[in-house]
Write an enzyme that holds these catalytic residues in place. Structure first.
Site, PDB file in Angstrom:
ATOM      1  N   LEU A  18      32.184  50.161  27.252  1.00 15.26           N
ATOM      2  CA  LEU A  18      32.436  51.590  27.492  1.00 15.26           C
ATOM      3  C   LEU A  18      33.821  51.872  27.218  1.00 15.26           C
ATOM      4  O   LEU A  18      34.270  53.006  27.123  1.00 15.26           O
ATOM      5  CB  LEU A  18      32.190  51.623  29.175  1.00 15.26           C
ATOM      6  CG  LEU A  18      30.690  51.730  29.536  1.00 15.26           C
ATOM      7  CD1 LEU A  18      30.527  51.565  30.859  1.00 15.26           C
ATOM      8  CD2 LEU A  18      30.181  52.686  28.727  1.00 15.26           C
ATOM      9  N   GLY A  19      34.826  50.963  27.511  1.00 17.01           N
ATOM     10  CA  GLY A  19      36.311  51.331  27.278  1.00 17.01           C
ATOM     11  C   GLY A  19      37.397  49.950  27.453  1.00 17.01           C
ATOM     12  O   GLY A  19      36.845  48.933  27.764  1.00 17.01           O
ATOM     13  N   GLY A  21      41.373  48.792  28.788  1.00 16.69           N
ATOM     14  CA  GLY A  21      42.683  49.162  29.317  1.00 16.69           C
ATOM     15  C   GLY A  21      43.711  48.127  29.102  1.00 16.69           C
ATOM     16  O   GLY A  21      43.444  47.117  28.262  1.00 16.69           O
ATOM     17  N   GLY A  22      44.853  48.328  29.987  1.00 20.47           N
ATOM     18  CA  GLY A  22      45.759  47.317  29.552  1.00 20.47           C
ATOM     19  C   GLY A  22      45.523  45.827  30.373  1.00 20.47           C
ATOM     20  O   GLY A  22      46.174  45.041  29.828  1.00 20.47           O
ATOM     21  N   MET A  23      44.503  45.893  31.427  1.00 18.11           N
ATOM     22  CA  MET A  23      44.119  44.720  32.037  1.00 18.11           C
ATOM     23  C   MET A  23      42.898  44.041  31.719  1.00 18.11           C
ATOM     24  O   MET A  23      42.744  42.902  31.728  1.00 18.11           O
ATOM     25  CB  MET A  23      44.442  44.933  33.460  1.00 18.11           C
ATOM     26  CG  MET A  23      46.049  44.879  33.806  1.00 18.11           C
ATOM     27  SD  MET A  23      45.970  44.916  35.685  1.00 18.11           S
ATOM     28  CE  MET A  23      45.465  43.258  36.099  1.00 18.11           C
ATOM     29  N   VAL A  26      35.801  47.332  30.111  1.00 13.55           N
ATOM     30  CA  VAL A  26      34.518  47.742  30.885  1.00 13.55           C
ATOM     31  C   VAL A  26      33.109  47.609  29.698  1.00 13.55           C
ATOM     32  O   VAL A  26      33.507  48.258  28.708  1.00 13.55           O
ATOM     33  CB  VAL A  26      34.960  48.693  31.622  1.00 13.55           C
ATOM     34  CG1 VAL A  26      33.467  49.349  32.432  1.00 13.55           C
ATOM     35  CG2 VAL A  26      36.195  48.880  32.376  1.00 13.55           C
ATOM     36  N   LYS A  41      33.395  44.716  34.710  1.00 15.28           N
ATOM     37  CA  LYS A  41      34.920  44.929  34.177  1.00 15.28           C
ATOM     38  C   LYS A  41      35.285  43.695  34.305  1.00 15.28           C
ATOM     39  O   LYS A  41      35.212  42.858  35.115  1.00 15.28           O
ATOM     40  CB  LYS A  41      35.885  45.676  35.403  1.00 15.28           C
ATOM     41  CG  LYS A  41      37.142  46.125  34.980  1.00 15.28           C
ATOM     42  CD  LYS A  41      37.735  47.175  35.995  1.00 15.28           C
ATOM     43  CE  LYS A  41      39.187  47.457  35.364  1.00 15.28           C
ATOM     44  NZ  LYS A  41      39.895  48.440  36.046  1.00 15.28           N
ATOM     45  N   ASP A 151      47.446  54.706  41.727  1.00 17.27           N
ATOM     46  CA  ASP A 151      47.406  54.920  40.453  1.00 17.27           C
ATOM     47  C   ASP A 151      46.472  56.019  40.379  1.00 17.27           C
ATOM     48  O   ASP A 151      45.327  55.934  39.405  1.00 17.27           O
ATOM     49  CB  ASP A 151      46.909  53.585  39.637  1.00 17.27           C
ATOM     50  CG  ASP A 151      47.131  53.730  38.305  1.00 17.27           C
ATOM     51  OD1 ASP A 151      48.109  54.405  37.757  1.00 17.27           O
ATOM     52  OD2 ASP A 151      46.519  52.943  37.340  1.00 17.27           O
TER      53      ASP A 151
END
Length: 489
Positions: A18-19, A21-23, A26, A41, A151
């Site tokens: 799904l995507g 990120g930096g950490m 997902v 995640k 955030d």
């Protein structure tokens, strides 16, 4: 990292990325035990061995699981992982298949099965008010539990159906300083730069007021298509942190001034001057339900009769539709336009006398006609009567924003970056973040009016994207080429 087809913890089958990120990454997955689709995640492998980051990741899961609320993404399960065997920690949460607010603003929410946005970085005021309202309820719930999200931004606002929900609590903390002392050193900041409150930039502590600031930035961005204080570095933000943000109406005149005051309060440099999240949401909802004209000539508007009750133009009963010479049928006429019988009679009598005097003068022959002054007076009175009502003044045309097309192109490029991130052959988190930062730098230069600087940054970004091979690079190359072409020369 898991791949499509893997079954995590003997239960969760990975179906699609799904995507990233930096950490973490997902994935869409299927819970084989409960027969339902979920989102998983997973902490990135290079971070799983870092005890501090692993603790932050686990704290995100705990924060979400303990904060049950309709406006907060629900966590179903948590797996700590096993560094000895190389199994990354992950947690399982509800699948929000409507994409993120960032997707919708970029017009790419259809990739997640939702109705796509306009793609110009803006949303309808009513949609913004509804989204902020839902997120505000989630924030108020968190703040009531002594927690701060830290955030809030469009990427962390997800949609389940049409309901907006807060996600990504990797930076959330409670008000207990002991819990986060090992995670965030004193004087440092966390969060995404553009959404950081001024007190966080100065090294201050995060509070509910700093969450409200980030929510205000999100509202400003969704309403106008740009950030209130665009910046490409921390130094830029430090310099601008005490400067007043532009009003919503100065960036988007079509919205009128109704959103100016509530958004300005949320973006105040003084945390004490910011409203609570629910108060901000209520003010935005009120502004959305009572739109104001933003581009009308106020001097002309002040001379128009029956302001509060005039129907809209071109609707039944309006000036344009009624054919009553600029008056709304059925409403009292202003005093200056009403006939005055006594004055009319006097005027008619004066005209008769004037005609008789002129005829008398002609019969007497050349010379100064007695009563000429009376004739001039009568004529002047008639002239004044005909010009008593001033001609309506047309409202000025709005001035086109020369950067608008290029800013829209930046939004489309960011949507293409999001779409190309993740998966076996997609962009990695670090690579996607670098491209996104470069795109944000172009947007910041456009907002400042530095078109030469924006062009230079866009050309550098194009050179970087041209290095991306294969099918994943073509949509990005097309999007950045459109951006380069859209920047004013």
């Amino acid at each position: 990292m898991p791949i499509v087809g893997d079954v995590l913890a003997g239960r969760y089958r990975v179906d699609a990325p799904l995507g990233a990120g930096g950490m973490a990454s997902v994935y869409r997955a299927h819970d084989l035990r409960l027969d339902r689709d979920v989102a998983v995640k997973v902490l990135l492998p290079n971070l799983a061995a870092d005890r501090v980051l692993a603790a932050r990741f686990e704290r995100e899961a705990r924060s979400l699981a303990a904060s049950a609320h309709p406006s907060i993404v629900t966590v179903f399960d948590v797996e700590p992982g096993d560094p000895a065997t190389g199994r990354e920690p992950f947690y399982v949460m509800e699948l929000c298949d409507g994409g993120s607010l960032a997707d919708r603003l970029a017009g790419t929410a259809n990739d997640h099965g939702a109705t796509p946005g306009a793609g110009n970085g803006r949303a309808a005021p009513s949609a913004v008010a509804a989204t902020i309202g839902s997120v505000a309820e989630g924030l108020a719930h968190l703040h009531g539990r002594g927690m701060v999200h830290r955030d809030v931004k469009p990427h962390n606002i997800l949609f389940s159906g049409d309901r907006a929900k807060l996600a990504d609590f990797g930076l959330a903390r409670t008000e207990s300083p002991g819990e986060t002392s090992a995670l965030t050193a004193p004087g440092t900041t966390v969060g995404t730069l553009a959404y950081l409150a001024p007190e966080l930039i100065a090294g201050g502590a995060a509070t509910p007021a700093s969450d409200v600031y980030a929510l205000g930035v999100t509202a400003f961005q969704a309403l106008t298509g740009r950030l209130p204080r665009p910046a490409t570095s921390m130094s830029d933000l430090v310099e601008a942190r005490t400067a007043a943000a532009p009003t919503v109406s100065s960036v988007a005149p079509d919205l009128g001034s109704g959103f100016d005051e509530p958004v300005a309060r949320a973006l105040s440099a003084d945390p004490a001057a910011r409203p609570g999240p629910r108060d901000l949401a209520d003010a935005l909802a009120d502004a959305a339900s009572h739109p104001t004209a933003g581009t009308r000539d106020e001097a002309a508007v002040a001379t128009e009769p029956v302001l509060a009750t005039r129907p809209p133009f071109d609707e039944p009963g309006s000036r344009a539709a009624s054919g009553t010479g600029g008056r709304v049928s059925g409403w009292p006429e202003p005093r200056s336009a009403r006939p005055r019988p006594a004055l009319a009679a006097l005027t008619a009598f004066a005209l008769v006398i004037a005609v008789l005097l002129i005829l008398s003068s002609l019969l007497r022959g050349p010379g100064t006609a007695p009563g000429a002054g009376a004739t001039r007076t009568a004529t002047a009175a008639t002239t004044v009567r005909r010009t008593a009502s001033p001609a309506p003044t047309a409202p000025p045309s709005p001035t086109a924003d020369p950067a608008a097309a290029a800013i829209d192109a930046v939004g489309r490029l960011e949507g293409a970056i999001n779409a190309a991130t993740g998966g076996k052959d997609g962009l990695k988190g670090k690579e996607a973040n670098d491209l996104t930062r470069r795109a944000e730098a172009v947007r910041a230069a456009l907002v400042r009016g530095d078109f030469a600087g924006a062009a230079a940054l866009a050309n550098d970004l194009q050179d970087r994207i041209d290095e991306i091979d294969g099918d994943r690079g073509q949509p990005l190359q097309d999007a950045v080429a459109a951006l380069v072409d859209a920047i004013p020369g």
